[in-house]
Design a protein around this motif. Structure first.
Motif, PDB file in Angstrom:
ATOM      1  N   GLU A 190       0.841  -1.147  -0.045  1.00  0.00           N
ATOM      2  CA  GLU A 190      -0.054   0.071  -0.045  1.00  0.00           C
ATOM      3  C   GLU A 190       1.047   1.247  -0.027  1.00  0.00           C
ATOM      4  N   ASP A 191       0.697   2.085  -1.046  1.00  0.00           N
ATOM      5  CA  ASP A 191       1.417   3.355  -1.106  1.00  0.00           C
ATOM      6  C   ASP A 191       0.981   4.512  -0.027  1.00  0.00           C
ATOM      7  N   GLU A 192      -0.221   4.466   0.321  1.00  0.00           N
ATOM      8  CA  GLU A 192      -0.690   5.432   1.186  1.00  0.00           C
ATOM      9  C   GLU A 192      -0.473   5.176   2.564  1.00  0.00           C
ATOM     10  N   ASP A 241      -2.835  -3.458  -2.699  1.00  0.00           N
ATOM     11  CA  ASP A 241      -3.470  -2.444  -3.543  1.00  0.00           C
ATOM     12  C   ASP A 241      -2.992  -2.379  -5.042  1.00  0.00           C
ATOM     13  N   GLY A 294      -3.106   0.742  -7.307  1.00  0.00           N
ATOM     14  CA  GLY A 294      -2.436   1.687  -7.804  1.00  0.00           C
ATOM     15  C   GLY A 294      -1.089   2.150  -6.987  1.00  0.00           C
TER      16      GLY A 294
HETATM   17 CA    CA Z   1      -2.650   3.207  -3.994  1.00  0.00          CA
END
Ligand code: CA
Length: 221
Positions: free
Chosen positions: A7-9, A51, A53
């Motif tokens: 997850e990038d967030e 995730d 994106g």
């Molecule tokens: Ca994302």
């Protein structure tokens, strides 16, 4: 049980991590595709929350690569892309479940548990050793008729020692698995936890339940 969160967030990742840790799961956070591949290659994950994106690629491509390379860990996609088309695509590529964002943590936890239950029918979910019985799904430990209360960290420590029975784990390996990057290698926390665990099983004094290898680490022989 260990869960990899891709997850990038940071806010979302922390939210999931905190919730899972409160429920006694060990987590590792990968913030992009490169990290996800690195961590997955280390092995030992029971579930991956993915995730789609991501800053350096698409989660679907990542998943396709994993399945092609024979990584069979259950994957739960958690994504804002929630059209029927997206979901079908994800499942066809090899995801085991698909939860659209925004999501409720309760639902994520329920779905994660259902994946873990399914995969543990294949993998071993009860560890037994010298009268100690550790149920990884129910999160319970018993010795004979006595049930033993462990904190999440104690539970995680006993679990990785039992899963690596016969192998020596260094303090760094233990620290990284249980405390992730937050562990200060200078501290003596691991020793404190090992001592606490030993004291919980006074029946195993000689030979001790957990063996200390001076300057190296610990093992359950
Ligand atoms: Ca994302």
């Amino acid at each position: 049980m260990r869960i990899l969160i891709v997850e990038d967030e940071i806010k979302v990742a922390r939210f999931i991590e905190n919730g899972l840790r409160e429920n006694a799961y060990t987590t590792k956070w990968a913030k992009n595709c490169v990290e996800a591949n690195d961590y997955l290659a280390e092995g030992g994950y029971d579930l991956i929350i993915l995730d789609l994106g991501l800053p350096d690629g698409d989660g679907l491509d990542l998943l396709r690569d994993w399945r092609t390379c024979g990584f069979n860990e259950p994957v739960l996609i958690l994504s804002a892309r929630d059209s029927l088309d997206d979901r079908v695509k994800g499942l066809n590529i090899g995801a085991d479940d698909y939860l659209p964002k925004p999501f409720s943590f309760t639902e994520l936890l329920a779905r994660a548990r259902s994946q873990l239950r399914r995969s543990s029918q294949v993998r071993q979910s009860v560890l037994e050793y010298r009268g100690i019985k550790m149920d990884l799904l129910a999160h319970t430990v018993s010795y004979g008729d006595r049930s033993i209360d462990l904190t999440n960290r104690e539970f995680a420590l006993l679990e990785i020692l039992l899963q690596n029975k016969g192998r020596v784990l260094t303090r760094t390996q233990i620290g990284e698995k249980i405390w992730d990057a937050h562990y200060d290698m200078q501290s003596n926390l691991i020793d404190v936890y090992v001592r606490k665990l030993r004291n919980m099983f006074p029946e195993h004094k000689d030979p001790p339940l957990i063996k200390t290898l001076r300057g190296v680490g610990y093992s359950i022989p």
